[in-house]
Structures are given as C-alpha cells and as structure tokens.
Design an enzyme around this catalytic site. Sequence first.
Site, PDB file in Angstrom:
ATOM      1  CD  GLU A 192       4.578  -1.300  -7.903  1.00 33.77           C
ATOM      2  OE1 GLU A 192       3.741  -0.525  -8.406  1.00 33.77           O
ATOM      3  OE2 GLU A 192       5.154  -1.074  -6.817  1.00 33.77           O
ATOM      4  CG  ASP A 211       0.597   0.118  -4.221  1.00 32.32           C
ATOM      5  OD1 ASP A 211       0.075   0.537  -5.270  1.00 32.32           O
ATOM      6  OD2 ASP A 211       1.804   0.241  -3.954  1.00 32.32           O
ATOM      7  CD  GLU A 240       4.441   5.153  -2.114  1.00 33.08           C
ATOM      8  OE1 GLU A 240       4.696   5.469  -3.287  1.00 33.08           O
ATOM      9  OE2 GLU A 240       4.168   3.997  -1.762  1.00 33.08           O
TER      10      GLU A 240
HETATM   11  C1  GCV Z   1       4.726   6.165  -8.499  1.00 31.60           C
HETATM   12  C2  GCV Z   1       3.483   2.130  -5.381  1.00 31.60           C
HETATM   13  C3  GCV Z   1       4.689   1.995  -6.252  1.00 31.60           C
HETATM   14  C4  GCV Z   1       5.373   3.330  -6.474  1.00 31.60           C
HETATM   15  C5  GCV Z   1       4.351   4.311  -7.044  1.00 31.60           C
HETATM   16  C6  GCV Z   1       3.204   4.417  -6.054  1.00 31.60           C
HETATM   17  C7  GCV Z   1       2.113   5.365  -6.515  1.00 31.60           C
HETATM   18  O1  GCV Z   1       3.861   2.420  -4.086  1.00 31.60           O
HETATM   19  O2  GCV Z   1       5.578   1.081  -5.678  1.00 31.60           O
HETATM   20  O3  GCV Z   1       6.428   3.124  -7.356  1.00 31.60           O
HETATM   21  O4  GCV Z   1       4.938   5.563  -7.256  1.00 31.60           O
HETATM   22  O5  GCV Z   1       2.628   3.144  -5.885  1.00 31.60           O
HETATM   23  O6  GCV Z   1       1.118   4.873  -7.028  1.00 31.60           O
HETATM   24  O7  GCV Z   1       2.260   6.558  -6.340  1.00 31.60           O
END
Ligand code: GCV
Length: 722
Positions: free
Chosen positions: A419, A391, A317
């Site tokens: 989340e 995720d 990411e």
């Molecule tokens: C810290 C998901 C979340 C991100 C998070 C990522 C991760 O994509 O939306 O906010 O980033 O996981 O675990 O690195």
Amino acid sequence: MSQGSNRSLRGFIVCLAIALQLFIGATAEADDGYRLWLRYDPLPTRMITVYRQRVTSAVVPGNSHTLEAIRTELVSGCTGLLGRPVPISSDAHRDGAVIVGTPRSSPLISGLRWETQLAQLGPEGFRIRSLKVGTHPVTVIASDGEIGALYGAFHFLRLMQTLQPINNLDVTQKPRIQLRMLDHWDNLDGSIERGYAGRSLWNWSALPGTIDPRLRDYARANASIAINGSLLNNVNADAQILTADYLRKVAAIASVFRPYGVRVFLSARFSAPIELGGLKTADPLDAEVAMWWKKKADEIFEFIHDFGGFVVKANSEGQPGPRTYNRTHVDGANMLAAAMAPHNGLVIWRAFVYDMKPGYDRAGAAYENLQPFDGKFAANVLLQVKNGPIDFQPREPFHPLFGAMPKTQLMPEFQITQEYLGFSNHLVFLASMWREVLDSDTYAKGPGSTITKVTDGSLYSQRLTGIAGVANTGSDRNWTGHHFLQANWYAFGRLAWNPDLNSRQIAEEWIKMTFTRDPRATGTIARIMLESHQALVDYMTPLGLHHLMWGGHHYGPAPWWDTFERDDWNPVYYHRADERGLGFDRTETGSNTLSQYHRPVRDRFENPATCPEEFLLWFHHVPWAHRMKSGRIMWDELALHYQRGVDWIRSTRKEWTALAGVVDPERYDQVAKKLAIQERDAIWWRDAVLLYFQTFSKRPLPAGVEKPAKTLEEYKAKSLVW
Ligand code: GCV
C-alpha cells in the site's frame, strides 16, 4: 488384479498424465510466473543423476484428500524435477522409495515406532530421514498428522529444488507459531482494498456451484510454505458474508482449502446483528445481541466444521464497534469469543484503532486504547498488532504494544501488499523489513525480549500464537502483479514457520526455485533483493520520515498535503517541517508517546545523539543544520539519502540488463518494465519531497544530488489517475 497392483497401475497412469500436463505447461505457459515457486522443471543433469538414485517411487498409502494431494504433488514434483516419471507405488521395499504418511496411514512408518517423537512435533511438524528398509535405501517423511506429512513432502521437494543433498537426511521441524495466516482485504464485489494484482481470487457470483481450479493452486502454494489460515474478506467488512447464501460459498472454498491445511476465517462486521438480524442495537452487553452471535456462530460451524474464527476491525476508520455503545474493546471481543468458544473458534481483534482528538499523536493511540485491557481478553482472543504504531509505513519503529501486554495473546500483522511501498510496481523484498521488526528488542523482560519471542509465545508463555500478513495476491496471472513480489508471499510463510530464518537464506531459496540456479546470477539477484528495502526507504521516507504519500490511493509523494478533515490523514501532521527543522517530536517536549517504550529503548530513542538515525525524524524535530554521524548537516544527509535511493534503482536496472539470457525472456522483460517505473517514481519522490522541504530549509542541494527535473508547482499539479 490385487489391490496393490491396481494402485500401481493407477499411479503410473496418474504419473504419465501429470508428466504430459507438465510438458504442455512447459511449452505453453512456462514463464508467465503462474507456477510461483512450485516450478518443477528438470534440474541440472549432474543433480538429476544423484537424485534419481534416491527417488524412484512415491509410497503414500491411505485414502484421504490430503494423502491424495501428497501423492499428486510428489509425483508431479519428482517427475518434473528429475525429468522421468516417478510413479506411485505400494512397495516400500525398493531402492529410492519415498515413503510419506503418519503412523496411522503407513504401516512402514507405524513399524518405525516414532510415535513419541512425532507426537512432540505435533500434527504440523515432520521428520525426514534417510533409512534402510531391509537392504534398500529409502527416504521416510513422517508426521503425526497428514498436514505435517504434506509440509514434509513440500520440504523434501524444496531440498531438491534448491539443490541440497538428500542422501543422508535427518530433518526435524515444527512450526514456531501456531496460526500463520494470510489476510485478504477482498470485497464481495470482487475488488480488493489495497490490492494491486487484479481482482479477488474468490468468484463469489460463481460459487458455490463453480469452483475456480485456481483455488486449489492457491491452497497448494500456501501449504508449500505452511500457511494455515486465510481470512477471506476485507476487515472493512460487509455483513452479507455472514448470510447463509455466502456461508455456502465460504464452505465451498473451505472444502478446497481443507486438504491443504488452510482454515478459513471471516471478518465480522460488528453491527451485523442490526443489519442482518433486525435488532435495534449491536451493544455487546445486550443479551439478544450475544444470542444472535451465538446462533450465528452455531450456523457457521454447521457449514464449516473447522472454521477458524472472526477477525474484527472495530471502532477504527468508521467501522462499528463496542465503543459505539460506550462499551470497551474487551466487552466486544469477549462477547464474540463466547460465541466462538464452544466450537474452538478464535476471535482476532485488531489493535489498529486511533481516535480523532485535537492535538494528539496517532502513534500513541493503539496503546492508549488497548494497553489498559491487558489480561482482560478471553482465552480464545488474539490481539492483532501492526508492526509499527502508525500504519505499514516503509519503515517504522516497532509497535510499543509488543512490550506492553504480557497477559494478552499478541500476534503481529504485517502488510505483504505494498500500500505504501509502490504498489506492485516497486521491487522491494520485505523479509528484510520484517526481520528488523522481529529482531527488535522490547526490553519488556530485560534484554533479549524480542518481538520474535513475543510472537512465538516464549517470552510471556502465551498459549495461542499467531502472525498475519495482508495478502498481495490477486487474479493477475502471476498472482502478485510483479514477479519479484511473489517472494514476499513466500518470505512471509517461511518466517511464520520459523521467525529466526535469515533474509538471505529466504531470498536464495526463492531465487533458486523461481528464477535461476546459476550461482553468479543468484548472487546478484539476492543482493538486489536484500538491498531493496533500504533503497526504497531512501527514496521515499528516509531518516524516520513517514506518511508523506498522496491521500486516498497512497501512491507517490505529496508532503504538502493538508486538506483532509482529519489532521492525522495529512502528511504535514507527520513531518512538521518549519523553518527550524523537520520531524515529529515524540519526546517529553512533544507528544511523549516515547514513554510507551521500555527503558533503555526509550532512553536510546529519546536522545538525538543515540537515536538510530533511521528513526531520528520519527521521534525528534531536528534542526536543518543538526550534525549527523557522517559530519554532514541533516538537510544534506536527507538529500543524499534520496539521491542514494535513485542511484540504487539505476544501478539495479543495469544489473538486471546483464541478466538477460539467464532469466527467461518473458519474466525478464516484465521485470525490466517494472524497474523502469520504479526509477521514474524514485526520481519523482526525490524531487517532489526535496523541493518541498527546501521551501523550509532554504538551503541548496548538496553536491552529488541532481537538480530536480520539474518545479515544485509541477509536482503538486501532477495528477495521478489510479
Ligand atoms: C482495511 C489503512 C489502509 C486501509 C485499511 C486499514 C486497516 O488505513 O489504508 O485501507 O483498511 O489500514 O488496516 O484497517
């Protein structure tokens, strides 16, 4: 005055002060949830009468911050629970003395000659026994280490809080997993990525000069459930955390946590040598880069001698990483591990890696990226793997990496913060979900190769073991934004200590320590908690659906979403609805990422007739008229799951109403308000998802499913300001 009587007087004064403080606390802020599960209000009278005979004083000799913490906790806990002062004493020869310590801190424990047994339990394990000292019945809480003694003291308090007998104790416990950590995704500006309970607990601008007393309560809470690591900053890391200015602040936090056995960890930004060191590259095979990290590690350990190590999100990411320089994950992890090794520090390398390639299946990406490196990571590296391959969705099958890296030290990463599960608005008890994951059988070494055994190291004889949970804490007075979500912090710690604990036991413990000990109410609340995960899956993503939420904030349904530049950020990529049916084909006729699982798991998932229905649409593209086990067609079954989720929250609201008067009004009210939001959201999920999928299935809603309140267009236009 002798030293002994001096100590007794001091003990008595401390005791009075604490009793007074408890009293003030009890009238002013008793029910705001701040005290978590460490509420030491008086127990029912019948139990007080029994316990008072066994608990008259606390004998915790020795000088250290941890022993002091044990004294304070025992005095405050016993005094509060028993409704009369329980003083500190130096006299172990007294009826009802509770003697705590190690063979080095306590002459009485030393005299018991338990060294061998205690050494086997390790510095965090403990033994609690009811004994006679001379003619005096006493309780001994002993450990090889002070932290073990602290854990034992909390265990003893929990026995009373949950009304267990304490007159004939013979308890021996040690942790099954070595590293039990909370990962905070806290940014340096005080915001929290995916945090729904206020701002960060770390006030960076005030540190190191001003230390919020709340930090101590955070450490206490963690120690009470034996959490021993805390990652302070977001894995999407800011390199600034590694500057001397910040390290000073980190050191101040570490000094508050240390007496409670919580070591600090930091997320390391892989490109820090460029950003902080002025180097031209962060290539892990560049000698200057390796030297920069080595010096940085030396500096960190100067500030914090027991620093835990680095957690790294690399090439994921948008984060920098070794692949930016055409190096491998192993090159990156092992270079940092070499910098940490002289100080016994760890590197926790995250397996949450996925690429952007046309036509690929994101569920297979972590395996493709990391499995080839099995056996190549350095001895002080742990690979942190999310529970499922996508995720933290409401329900995912277990991550195939757990069965595929026998020569790598794997540690699961759970997400305590919600989340994808309704933020801090939805009541969902996550122990049930984590149990499903831990109980999953990878078949890596035949039947019984469960994730529990991968995690506790028994399957592959893993030397270092660990488990992490992304924290749900914040500056909200009740810590987690919703009173019930404290239970998930609690459950994570309890499972990390013993991954075989069952969800009901954890729920019941927590309820008795927080809400009520009335057996009828406890039963109702436990049932609500235990049903809550399935209910949430029902109204969000039943039958193996996943990733149907709004982009960005991830709250609420948006199965129609298809505008992100990355396919795998769009719900349409995951559900693949068309006129034929619904679901992602991960079999040989599709992405074939099912091949990452061992047989017979793979065979079971591969055949729609044997695939557990809860994962059907995860692995298969299923015709709308496919016959389900119930005899209903898939479309009808799907719709009924959504309705069931809504029905559950409605009946839960009614059950909660019946608990008015049993639960204190402040928390009762706040929970009731959250449950109303949860019902609103469950209806929103049901209607929006079903209306959208109906445009493909072209079938009516089955009997028993309510007519949607709004049109699909209205749901699509709904704007959510978060
Ligand atoms: C810290 C998901 C979340 C991100 C998070 C990522 C991760 O994509 O939306 O906010 O980033 O996981 O675990 O690195």
